[in-house]
Enzyme design. Structure first.
Site, PDB file in Angstrom:
ATOM      1  CD1 TRP A   1      -2.163  -2.224   1.736  1.00 35.19           C
ATOM      2  CD2 TRP A   1      -3.018  -1.262  -0.063  1.00 35.19           C
ATOM      3  NE1 TRP A   1      -3.093  -3.168   1.260  1.00 35.19           N
ATOM      4  CE2 TRP A   1      -3.570  -2.608   0.159  1.00 35.19           C
ATOM      5  CE3 TRP A   1      -3.241  -0.504  -1.141  1.00 35.19           C
ATOM      6  CZ2 TRP A   1      -4.593  -3.151  -0.741  1.00 35.19           C
ATOM      7  CZ3 TRP A   1      -4.249  -1.189  -2.082  1.00 35.19           C
ATOM      8  CH2 TRP A   1      -4.957  -2.334  -1.787  1.00 35.19           C
TER       9      TRP A   1
ATOM     10  CG  ASP B   1      -3.213   3.755   4.074  1.00 36.59           C
ATOM     11  OD1 ASP B   1      -4.276   3.626   4.702  1.00 36.59           O
ATOM     12  OD2 ASP B   1      -2.968   2.995   3.340  1.00 36.59           O
TER      13      ASP B   1
ATOM     14  CE  LYS C   1      -8.392  -2.311   5.014  1.00 34.58           C
ATOM     15  NZ  LYS C   1      -8.538  -3.458   4.185  1.00 34.58           N
TER      16      LYS C   1
HETATM   17  N1  PMP Z   1      -4.164   1.005   2.309  1.00 31.84           N
HETATM   18  C1  PMP Z   1      -4.218  -0.079   3.267  1.00 31.84           C
HETATM   19  C2  PMP Z   1      -3.259  -0.174   4.502  1.00 31.84           C
HETATM   20  C3  PMP Z   1      -4.936  -1.108   2.951  1.00 31.84           C
HETATM   21  O1  PMP Z   1      -5.223  -2.147   3.575  1.00 31.84           O
HETATM   22  C4  PMP Z   1      -6.149  -0.791   1.599  1.00 31.84           C
HETATM   23  C5  PMP Z   1      -7.158  -1.944   1.242  1.00 31.84           C
HETATM   24  N2  PMP Z   1      -7.117  -3.267   1.836  1.00 31.84           N
HETATM   25  C6  PMP Z   1      -5.989   0.255   1.036  1.00 31.84           C
HETATM   26  C7  PMP Z   1      -4.962   1.290   1.410  1.00 31.84           C
HETATM   27  C8  PMP Z   1      -6.727   0.470   0.040  1.00 31.84           C
HETATM   28  O2  PMP Z   1      -8.044   0.869   0.269  1.00 31.84           O
HETATM   29  P1  PMP Z   1      -9.180   0.929  -0.812  1.00 31.84           P
HETATM   30  O3  PMP Z   1      -9.874  -0.216  -1.291  1.00 31.84           O
HETATM   31  O4  PMP Z   1     -10.178   1.797   0.206  1.00 31.84           O
HETATM   32  O5  PMP Z   1      -8.775   2.142  -1.588  1.00 31.84           O
END
Ligand code: PMP
Length: 364
Positions: A106, A176, A200
């Site tokens: 991420w 994030d 989550k």
């Molecule tokens: N950052 C983290 C730490 C994640 O776990 C995730 C999704 N699992 C995301 C970003 C991406 O999130 P989204 O699907 O809401 O764009």
């Protein structure tokens, strides 16, 4: 089609388990929201009923995090992934560079988007360890003039979590926090921006919580696409356009439930107890082994392998049959992953530990 009335223990990494009390409340009010005579899905985002829902969502988030008026609280769309772009578009002003600490996929995705906008530096990375750990403070090479420092607080895929946030001096710390937001006490004044997809710990997908220090809003250039401008979103109270009203409604209920639990301290203790029970079992005999280095172990996403990796698929299949769902690890890490967000019950951890013992008894 088979109908399922029983609920399983849902170890999904997200969208993830929601509090049962919230689901039942949503079910009760789905057809007709009290006082409104219509479903939340049917109401105007400018209605008095939704005014109340949005105000409660914001008030609950502020109460949980002790978030002062120095911060704006926004409910946006596009997931955490849109923040990967929106953040540098607003905060990475011309002539400056932003620092990124890379602790997983991420973070890599976040820096890739920032690179399209402006200058970035990698201020630290644990890629060489297979992202099994997070950097120590000494390993970080921070630019004291950076526009901001970006950190992923919890690495959903690898099952690592920063035990403490790094010290970044006067540079705004942007996180994030998608996979550990409000999973324990949070020292909000340390952050410039906290963002998280809701799916989550906060509610259903389709809502992204952004908590941003108001002084940073002055960086948003007027020429930005309107929907991607934090200052515009803040000025319009997240209602420049039609927001995800149903998602915000569920988020208001989830955050109300969190306040009813006593707030972030007891929630953090609950999460610590659940994680300790599962790591204890993983470490007990050597039949299982944890993926993350012990100092960086996540309380939210617990990644583990079997000593005999050829048994991992059988483990996941048999667990699903026992009502322990979603344990297969992310394809980039393999093995198994138990995601246990705030709403995940202790009984589910107990059931998994029992299952692990039985599986080891048969296959060990
Ligand atoms: N950052 C983290 C730490 C994640 O776990 C995730 C999704 N699992 C995301 C970003 C991406 O999130 P989204 O699907 O809401 O764009």
């Amino acid at each position: 089609m088979q109908t399922m009335t029983q609920r399983v223990f849902n170890f999904s990494s997200g969208p993830a388990v929601l509090p049962e009390a919230v689901l039942l409340q949503v079910q009760r009010d789905l057809y007709s929201y009290p006082g409104a005579g219509m479903s939340v899905m049917e109401m105007s985002h400018r209605s008095a009923a939704f005014d109340g829902i949005l105000a409660e969502a914001e008030a609950n988030v502020r109460a949980l995090g002790g978030i002062s008026d120095d911060y704006a609280v926004l409910f946006l769309q596009g997931g955490a992934s849109l923040q990967f772009s929106m953040l540098p578009m607003n905060l990475l002003t011309p002539g400056r560079s932003a620092d990124y600490v890379i602790t997983g996929v991420w973070g890599q995705k976040a820096i890739a988007e920032a690179r399209k906008v402006g200058a970035v530096r990698v201020a630290g990375s644990t890629e060489e360890s297979g992202f099994r750990r997070v950097p120590t403070q000494d390993e970080l090479q921070l630019d004291p003039h950076a526009a901001y420092v970006h950190v992923t607080t919890n690495n959903t895929i690898y099952g690592t979590q920063w035990p403490d946030m790094p010290e970044v001096g006067d540079v705004p710390l942007v996180v994030d926090a998608s996979s550990d937001i409000f999973s324990g006490p949070l020292d909000v004044p340390r952050f410039g921006v906290i963002y998280a997809g809701a799916q989550k710990n906060l509610g259903p997908s389709g809502v992204t919580l952004v908590v941003i220090r108001k002084e940073l809003l002055t960086r948003s250039a007027a020429g930005l696409p309107t929907m991607l401008n934090y200052a515009v979103q803040a000025e319009h109270g997240s209602r420049y356009n039609t927001p995800n009203i149903f998602g915000i409604y569920v988020l208001a209920l989830v955050t109300r439930w969190m306040l009813d639990q006593g707030g972030l301290r007891p929630i953090g203790e609950h999460n610590a107890r659940k994680a300790a029970a599962l790591y204890g079992e993983i470490d007990r005999t050597g039949f299982y082994r944890g993926h993350a280095e012990p100092e960086a172990r996540s309380r939210m996403n617990i990644t583990f392998r079997l000593r005999d990796a050829s048994l991992e698929d059988a483990f996941a299949v048999a667990a699903t049959r026992e009502g322990l769902d979603g344990l297969k690890g992310h394809r980039s890490v393999g093995g198994l992953r138990a995601s246990m967000y705030n709403a995940f019950p202790e009984a589910g951890v107990d059931a998994l530990v029992q299952f692990m013992r039985e599986f080891e008894r048969i296959h060990g």
